[in-house]
Write an enzyme that holds these catalytic residues in place. Structure first.
Site: not given
Length: 652
Positions: A375, A455, A460, A484, A486, A488, A497
């Site tokens: 990673h 949708k 969302s 948590y 993440s 971008s 991130t």
């Protein structure tokens, strides 16, 4: 206080999968990418149109901002409200206010952070994140850092009947060669800067991480590891592993000439023949297992190997600098995807793998395939783009102009080992087995609805799934927990991130209201809408570089003396660790049509959850540790399924 101590809980080691909320490329860019990757027609550019270069936007990307102390303090205090009682919250808020007051320690550390930003190439966070988030972490990379992804089965490269154990099949070789050729295509695009730049709507995204995949490797060293990337990546060979034997396999001509898929197939067959013709007692020790060990243990063993013989130096250098690794497994895991993904996750025994390479592709003898990725050099959206193209275009992997260049012969990579190394390998096998047996990992392939329906009811998709996880956890444990997700930050130069703290006042109100027998559907819909809105607000702030966790990490990293550490009550207060002890660690790798993946939990009492939202389905991977009596992945899977179905009923 040791800065690295709590980071196992904060960095989302495999967000990867360990990925990020995936920025959606515009339809134009995705079409252009696919065309440029595989179609010779892509070379026929309008004479009046100048093709975009991969890294043309890098010079105009803004630098990652450093949030003000006031805005971080306000957002941080809000995130503490749902997880602390009244007294603890009052104490924590006092510590925050003391830290950020005018003339306080916070201003000093903030000044140092701005000073660092003036010297770092890409951003103030870059070096801090690599070191504190990855390289200083001493636990094994396997499971803790590396992520996995399993590719959907291919109609072209999948057998009806599973071959016997010990056999390498034609289909397996063909699929491996096909993928290798496709990967060479992609590397050519990155090297030549003809991979189209990516955008989120009209905002350009940082492309730098594409330079960090091919040829990238992690080096085990003390007191911290090292990550090495090169660009352009011009190695003409890959590393191939079979039964723990390792080979240097040329896949392009001496001057980089591209050859046919069939020529690469032949190279792989040479590897199979070489291994089959080597008596078992003459085979090399399973040195690759050492890459699954504690990083200090592996660092010491690596130094021992380097000191034993120049041959070991050459072998390690060859593996490190290869474009990527191909693992040929002479067996197949169960057809059940709940079981088969374990082979890609950790091989069930850590054999026939090299966990320090950024990309190692795994092929079973029934044609199944996947990837195990390190990673550190990149977040999952980057290899995710590569994988999407590979799987979607499996039968069009030929280079545009293959030559008949003579490929150099394959070369077995040998190690000189002594009794100490042999004993270290044996212990590594024992330790790896303990780790692997402790991981409880299962999947959900939910086909009752997906993003199209979400949708249609004005939800969302990502925020909705986050609320599914909140409801599932509340039902399962009768409480809520720091969570948590993440986000971008690729809209900034060198951006990786930021954390979205999903557990909020509004998410707690939603789960409590949803479970209230006296609340009607209208009220439940109102609470869900408010919770989703709160989540989207945090996501937007995080994506704009104004989350809480990275800024606090940066400030904490600026402390220089024990006196400053004592003075920084914000970090000494128990709430700091408590608020980022993420029992739910999640990442979105949508859409998941061509592959699905996962990663390990980031705290012993937690779950690692990767999800992918397709148009008509949602896929999850769920991992936890069996050593924790409080967690059970399969039982929690049922809670997620129940939440998925019950929330749909509420929305109609």
């Amino acid at each position: 206080m040791n800065i690295a101590t709590p980071l196992r809980t904060t960095r989302h080691l495999a967000s990867l999968l360990t990925g990020v909320s995936r920025p959606q490329l515009t339809a134009q860019v995705r079409r252009r990418a696919a065309s440029a990757f595989y179609s010779s027609a892509a070379a026929q550019v309008d004479a009046h149109q100048v093709p975009e270069k991969s890294f043309q936007n890098q010079s105009r990307l803004p630098r990652l901002p450093i949030p003000s102390l006031a805005e971080t303090a306000a957002r941080y205090k809000r995130s503490l409200v749902p997880i602390l009682n009244e007294n603890d919250l009052a104490r924590a808020e006092k510590a925050v206010d003391e830290f950020v007051k005018p003339g306080g320690l916070g201003e000093t550390l903030q000044g140092r952070l701005h000073e660092m930003d003036r010297t770092e190439k890409h951003s103030w966070l870059e070096t801090i994140w690599l070191n504190k988030g990855y390289l200083e972490w001493r636990e094994p990379s396997m499971i803790n850092v590396n992520w996995w992804a399993q590719f959907k089965d291919s109609p072209h490269f999948n057998l009806e009947r599973t071959p016997d154990r010990g056999v390498i099949s034609d289909v397996q070789i063909q699929r491996a060669a096909n993928y290798a050729s496709s990967l060479l295509n992609f590397n050519d695009l990155v090297n030549s800067q003809t991979l189209p730049p990516e955008y989120q709507r009209t905002t350009p995204l940082c492309m730098n991480q594409y330079k960090n995949q091919f040829g990238a490797y992690r080096v085990a060293e003390m007191p911290r590891d090292r990550i090495v990337t090169t660009w352009p990546t011009t190695a003409n060979y890959i590393t191939v592993m079979m039964r723990d034997q390792i080979f240097r396999v040329p896949v392009t001509g001496p001057n980089g000439e591209r050859v046919s898929v069939q020529a690469i197939e032949q190279q792989l067959r040479h590897v199979v023949e070489a291994v089959n013709n080597t008596p078992e007692h003459e085979r090399q020790a399973a040195v690759g297992v050492l890459t699954s060990e504690n990083r200090d243990t592996w660092a010491k063993a690596r130094q021992t190997l380097l000191g034993l013989s120049p041959l070991n130096h050459a072998t390690l250098s060859s593996i490190d600098n290869s474009l990527f690794v191909v693992c040929l497994d002479d067996y197949s895991s169960d057809r059940d995807i709940d079981i088969s993904h374990h082979n890609i996750f950790h091989a069930n025994n850590a054999h026939n793998r090299w966990f320090d390479k950024s990309m190692q592709f795994i092929f079973e003898n029934n044609g199944r395939a996947g990837i195990n990725g390190e990673h550190t050099p990149a977040d999952a959206v980057i290899p995710g783009r590569i994988l999407d193209e590979l799987v979607r275009n499996e039968k069009t992997a030929e280079p545009r102009e293959p030559t008949h260049a003579q490929l150099a012969s394959i070369e077995p990579l040998k190690f000189v080992v002594n009794d100490e190394i042999k004993e270290t390998i044996k212990q590594a096998e024992v330790n790896a087995k303990k780790m692997i047996d402790n991981v409880d990992s299962c999947l959900i392939h939910f086909n009752e609805y997906g993003s199209n329906w979400l949708k249609s009811v004005k939800c969302s998709p990502d925020a909705y799934v986050q609320m599914v996880l909140q409801l599932a956890y509340y039902r399962h444990y009768g409480t809520w927990t720091p969570t948590y997700e993440s986000a971008s930050v690729r809209a900034f130069l060198g951006g990786r991130t930021e954390t979205v703290r999903t557990c909020s006042v509004d998410s707690v109100a939603f789960v409590k209201g949803f479970e209230n027998k006296h609340a009607d559907n209208i009220e439940k819909q109102r609470l869900l809408a408010k919770a989703i809105g709160s989540h989207l607000e945090y996501m937007m702030a995080a994506s704009a570089g104004k989350g809480v966790d990275r800024h606090l990490l940066g400030l904490r990293s600026m402390m220089q003396t024990p006196e400053e550490q004592k003075q920084a009550l914000i970090f000494q207060d128990p709430s700091y660790i408590q608020s980022m002890y993420f029992r739910l660690s999640s990442s979105n790798m949508s859409p998941g049509d061509n592959f699905w993946g996962g990663f390990g939990p980031v705290v012993p009492e937690g779950y690692g959850i990767n999800y992918a939202i397709g148009k008509e389905n949602i896929k999850f991977s769920i991992s936890s540790l069996r050593s924790c009596p409080e967690t059970n992945s399969r039982e929690f899977r049922e809670s997620i399924l129940g939440a998925l179905r019950d929330m749909k009923k509420t929305l109609g």
